[in-house]
Design an enzyme around this catalytic site. Structure first.
Site, PDB file in Angstrom:
ATOM      1  N   THR A   1       0.872  -1.138   0.043  1.00 16.46           N
ATOM      2  CA  THR A   1       0.160  -0.025  -0.111  1.00 16.46           C
ATOM      3  C   THR A   1       0.944   1.042  -0.182  1.00 16.46           C
ATOM      4  O   THR A   1       2.043   1.208   0.401  1.00 16.46           O
ATOM      5  CB  THR A   1      -0.870   0.059   1.263  1.00 16.46           C
ATOM      6  OG1 THR A   1       0.003   0.304   2.434  1.00 16.46           O
ATOM      7  CG2 THR A   1      -1.726  -1.164   1.343  1.00 16.46           C
TER       8      THR A   1
ATOM      9  N   GLU B   1      -5.819  -3.611   0.572  1.00 15.09           N
ATOM     10  CA  GLU B   1      -5.869  -4.941   1.461  1.00 15.09           C
ATOM     11  C   GLU B   1      -7.149  -5.630   1.069  1.00 15.09           C
ATOM     12  O   GLU B   1      -7.491  -6.852   1.561  1.00 15.09           O
ATOM     13  CB  GLU B   1      -6.219  -4.301   2.784  1.00 15.09           C
ATOM     14  CG  GLU B   1      -4.725  -3.495   3.358  1.00 15.09           C
ATOM     15  CD  GLU B   1      -4.807  -2.294   3.216  1.00 15.09           C
ATOM     16  OE1 GLU B   1      -5.330  -1.818   1.887  1.00 15.09           O
ATOM     17  OE2 GLU B   1      -4.135  -1.590   3.923  1.00 15.09           O
TER      18      GLU B   1
ATOM     19  N   LYS C   1     -14.863  17.461  11.670  1.00 14.24           N
ATOM     20  CA  LYS C   1     -15.832  17.487  12.782  1.00 14.24           C
ATOM     21  C   LYS C   1     -15.977  18.706  13.311  1.00 14.24           C
ATOM     22  O   LYS C   1     -15.056  19.462  13.906  1.00 14.24           O
ATOM     23  CB  LYS C   1     -14.970  16.712  14.191  1.00 14.24           C
ATOM     24  CG  LYS C   1     -15.194  15.114  13.917  1.00 14.24           C
ATOM     25  CD  LYS C   1     -14.879  14.410  15.196  1.00 14.24           C
ATOM     26  CE  LYS C   1     -14.578  12.832  14.825  1.00 14.24           C
ATOM     27  NZ  LYS C   1     -13.621  12.262  15.636  1.00 14.24           N
TER      28      LYS C   1
ATOM     29  N   TRP D   1     -20.265  15.338  12.292  1.00 18.78           N
ATOM     30  CA  TRP D   1     -19.197  14.921  11.121  1.00 18.78           C
ATOM     31  C   TRP D   1     -19.907  15.375   9.887  1.00 18.78           C
ATOM     32  O   TRP D   1     -20.875  15.435   9.461  1.00 18.78           O
ATOM     33  CB  TRP D   1     -19.201  13.440  11.144  1.00 18.78           C
ATOM     34  CG  TRP D   1     -18.753  12.498  12.225  1.00 18.78           C
ATOM     35  CD1 TRP D   1     -18.162  13.011  13.464  1.00 18.78           C
ATOM     36  CD2 TRP D   1     -18.277  11.275  12.052  1.00 18.78           C
ATOM     37  NE1 TRP D   1     -17.841  12.044  14.120  1.00 18.78           N
ATOM     38  CE2 TRP D   1     -17.823  10.871  13.432  1.00 18.78           C
ATOM     39  CE3 TRP D   1     -18.663  10.154  11.415  1.00 18.78           C
ATOM     40  CZ2 TRP D   1     -17.300   9.780  13.755  1.00 18.78           C
ATOM     41  CZ3 TRP D   1     -18.200   8.822  11.834  1.00 18.78           C
ATOM     42  CH2 TRP D   1     -17.597   8.485  12.973  1.00 18.78           C
TER      43      TRP D   1
HETATM   44  P1  ADP Z   1      -3.426   2.942  -1.146  1.00 18.17           P
HETATM   45  O1  ADP Z   1      -2.461   2.404  -2.078  1.00 18.17           O
HETATM   46  O2  ADP Z   1      -3.449   4.349  -0.852  1.00 18.17           O
HETATM   47  O3  ADP Z   1      -3.879   2.256   0.136  1.00 18.17           O
HETATM   48  P2  ADP Z   1      -5.832   1.924  -2.475  1.00 18.17           P
HETATM   49  O4  ADP Z   1      -5.763   1.881  -3.706  1.00 18.17           O
HETATM   50  O5  ADP Z   1      -5.746   0.835  -1.500  1.00 18.17           O
HETATM   51  O6  ADP Z   1      -4.525   2.720  -2.211  1.00 18.17           O
HETATM   52  O7  ADP Z   1      -6.758   3.146  -1.650  1.00 18.17           O
HETATM   53  C1  ADP Z   1      -7.851   2.483  -0.905  1.00 18.17           C
HETATM   54  C2  ADP Z   1      -8.606   3.496  -0.662  1.00 18.17           C
HETATM   55  O8  ADP Z   1      -9.287   4.597  -1.675  1.00 18.17           O
HETATM   56  C3  ADP Z   1     -10.055   3.274   0.160  1.00 18.17           C
HETATM   57  O9  ADP Z   1      -9.996   2.997   1.479  1.00 18.17           O
HETATM   58  C4  ADP Z   1     -10.892   4.384   0.003  1.00 18.17           C
HETATM   59  O10 ADP Z   1     -10.560   5.310   0.884  1.00 18.17           O
HETATM   60  C5  ADP Z   1     -10.551   5.028  -1.378  1.00 18.17           C
HETATM   61  N1  ADP Z   1     -11.630   4.623  -2.566  1.00 18.17           N
HETATM   62  C6  ADP Z   1     -11.384   3.646  -3.227  1.00 18.17           C
HETATM   63  N2  ADP Z   1     -12.212   3.606  -4.100  1.00 18.17           N
HETATM   64  C7  ADP Z   1     -13.321   4.484  -3.799  1.00 18.17           C
HETATM   65  C8  ADP Z   1     -14.490   5.145  -4.372  1.00 18.17           C
HETATM   66  N3  ADP Z   1     -15.002   4.592  -5.424  1.00 18.17           N
HETATM   67  N4  ADP Z   1     -14.716   6.197  -3.786  1.00 18.17           N
HETATM   68  C9  ADP Z   1     -14.200   6.751  -2.745  1.00 18.17           C
HETATM   69  N5  ADP Z   1     -13.201   6.398  -2.281  1.00 18.17           N
HETATM   70  C10 ADP Z   1     -12.580   5.460  -2.924  1.00 18.17           C
END
Ligand code: ADP
Length: 544
Positions: A189, A334, A442, A447
């Site tokens: 990640t 993940e 917040k 929220w």
């Molecule tokens: P990283 O490498 O930063 O972990 P990821 O590709 O695993 O990147 O990113 C996951 C995150 O991306 C999610 O937890 C969420 O916050 C965001 N995300 C993924 N798809 C969407 C979506 N369709 N809308 C909003 N947020 C999203």
């Protein structure tokens, strides 16, 4: 036991074996770094993947050893997906958009033994090679001629040409059978906080995830489709498409390094792509190009959009101008990554377009094999009323149960993986991300959803991109402000932009200010980085 079903290990190699046997003539088309377009069939790909497996073994790579790639979407990269994992080794995809120091850290952490890289990344490899002692072989994903041009023969660092390694093998190879719980691939990640962490996918999780990706209410891949993963194979396995395409016999189109709107549209139209997948910013490039040149995306049926929230205007433009159905998806490294997809149910069919749009812009419902819940800070499950936000927790066959390398405390809470996202879930199971926990605003104890405010801002025709952040406020602790990029030529003011929110959300949720910038800071996986914005605009609403 007799009288029961057969038991077969769910191995990545079995997906390719299926494609070779049942879809031998299905094409794989790739734009190569050499500059030309390459095409062959699943039959050819299967043969070469076996040669790759032999070549990797000949390099002394054993079961479980990590083999790294630094490559775009292309047929050689797919051959490594199958050849390396099929032989029982672990394919470790590296994200070339990361800083070289981070790449060095990740390669050393994963203890990679071989590094395969595209022509584009020769300079990166030159920088990192002296600092990654575990890598004993560097291989350029091209032929001897291109290697000769890119790398002097008397260079201190010895590099081999992929084509030489492959051609030295005969492809007569039986995929080894082993336990499906063994690791197939590894992806780190991007780690916006602390060091990156590895998600290690098993053969079983990869095969089950491929079924999930292919389901009709997911990407719905079939042997009548042509799929183009624009999402990179170097991050979360291009959302599993290279596997799912072989599982379903879907023609695969791989765009290489040029992800401009012009290049993607040209390739898409030429190859008859029916479904394509990428993040919103890349879709935006395609739509801008199509608009500017009066092009209609005639052959495309479905657009998979994920990684960040899909703005409503994008869904409308794809639907109304191009006749393309948007599948808004959610997931993370993940979760392999497919976690949810927004596809209507029968009960939504008769609704008017605006109501349908409100459903489709949610991140969607999950698939069998995954489960979702939302909880409060104490872990109590929150209602599925479409209004109450909670911490999004997931579990399932393709969700990690710990990070790689092992040894850290488990991230799980009561068997559920905390995603770090905040979401609502409606009575039909449609989940909507309202924030990352760390981005939550917040205000006076309430929220406020930064994603909802960003979506509203991006619905303004003169706004190209927007980030909403919480900044300090004397009375309310924190208030939202917008940092936005206007479309070229726009003279939109902050008052006009904020005025457009009137009537669309509760008054107290309207941002207190809007600032315009030329560009927003982006991370390696194409997401806006809010931390530097929060730091920069910390004192925007206060004097101290
Ligand atoms: P990283 O490498 O930063 O972990 P990821 O590709 O695993 O990147 O990113 C996951 C995150 O991306 C999610 O937890 C969420 O916050 C965001 N995300 C993924 N798809 C969407 C979506 N369709 N809308 C909003 N947020 C999203």
């Amino acid at each position: 036991m007799n009288g029961l079903m057969m038991h077969q290990q769910l191995l990545v190699s079995s997906i390719l074996a299926h494609a070779e046997r049942h879809h031998p003539t299905t094409e794989v088309v790739s734009v190569r770094c050499e500059g030309d377009v390459h095409r062959y069939t699943f039959r050819d790909m299967a043969h070469r993947s076996r040669q790759v497996a032999q070549a990797v073994e000949a390099l002394g790579v054993g079961p479980g050893d990590r083999v790294a790639t630094l490559a775009w979407n292309g047929y050689r990269h797919v051959e490594l997906y199958y050849g390396v994992s099929g032989a029982g080794s672990v394919l470790h995809t590296l994200n070339p958009r990361l800083h070289p120091d981070q790449l060095v850290w990740i390669i050393n952490n994963a203890d990679d033994s071989v590094l395969f890289f595209d022509l584009t990344f020769v300079d990166i490899v030159r920088q990192i090679a002296p600092r990654v002692p575990s890598v004993r072989k560097f291989v350029l994903l091209s032929d001897a001629e291109h290697l000769g041009a890119a790398w002097p023969a008397d260079d201190d660092l010895e590099v081999a040409a992929y084509e030489d390694l492959v051609e030295a093998q005969d492809g007569v190879y039986t995929w080894p059978a082993f336990d499906e719980k063994q690791a197939a691939s590894l992806c780190y990640t991007s780690g916006t906080t602390g060091h990156p962490k590895g998600a290690l996918y098993s053969h079983r999780s990869t095969v089950l995830h491929s079924y999930g990706v292919a389901l009709p209410d997911s990407m719905g891949l079939s042997a009548r489709d042509v799929v183009m993963p624009v999402v990179p194979m170097f991050h979360v396995n291009a959302w599993g498409i290279p596997y799912a395409a072989c599982l379903t016999g879907t023609k695969l189109v791989l765009p290489g390094k040029d992800l401009s709107g012009a290049a993607l549209i040209t390739l898409q139209e030429a190859e008859g792509v029916t479904i394509s997948a990428s993040v919103p910013t890349v879709w935006q490039g395609q739509l801008d190009y199509a608009r500017a040149n009066g092009i209609t995306l005639s052959g495309l049926h479905r657009a998979v959009i994920g990684g960040a929230a899909c703005p409503a205007w994008m869904l409308r433009e794809l639907r109304d101008v191009h006749g393309v159905r948007v599948i808004h998806g959610w997931g993370m490294t993940e979760t392999s990554p497919m976690g949810a997809a927004s596809v209507l149910k029968l009960c939504h069919e008769g609704l008017n377009p605006e109501t349908q749009e409100a459903v489709l812009t949610k991140q969607g419902r999950t698939l069998f094999g995954m489960d979702l819940k939302i909880t409060d800070d104490e872990g109590t499950e929150m209602p599925w009323d479409g209004r109450t936000p909670g911490h999004l927790m997931v579990r399932g066959h393709w969700v990690i149960n710990g990070y790689y390398p092992p040894g850290r405390p488990s991230p799980l809470v009561d068997g559920w993986f905390p995603t770090g996202d905040v979401a609502t879930i409606d009575p039909e199971g449609f989940m909507q991300i309202t924030d990352r926990s760390k981005d939550l605003i917040k205000s006076g104890g309430e929220w406020i959803s930064s994603i909802e405010l960003e979506n509203l801002a991006m619905d303004h025709p003169e706004i190209e991109a927007a980030a909403c952040i919480g900044v300090r406020h004397a009375k309310w602790d924190e208030r939202p402000i917008l940092v936005a990029v206007r479309r070229p030529g726009s003279t939109l003011t902050a008052e006009e932009l904020l005025g457009s929110f009137t009537g669309k959300i509760a008054k107290w949720c309207v941002p207190d200010d809007a600032v315009f910038v030329d560009a927003l800071p982006m991370g390696a996986t194409g997401k806006i980085l809010k931390a530097p914005l929060r730091e920069q605009y910390r004192k925007r609403l206060t004097k101290d």
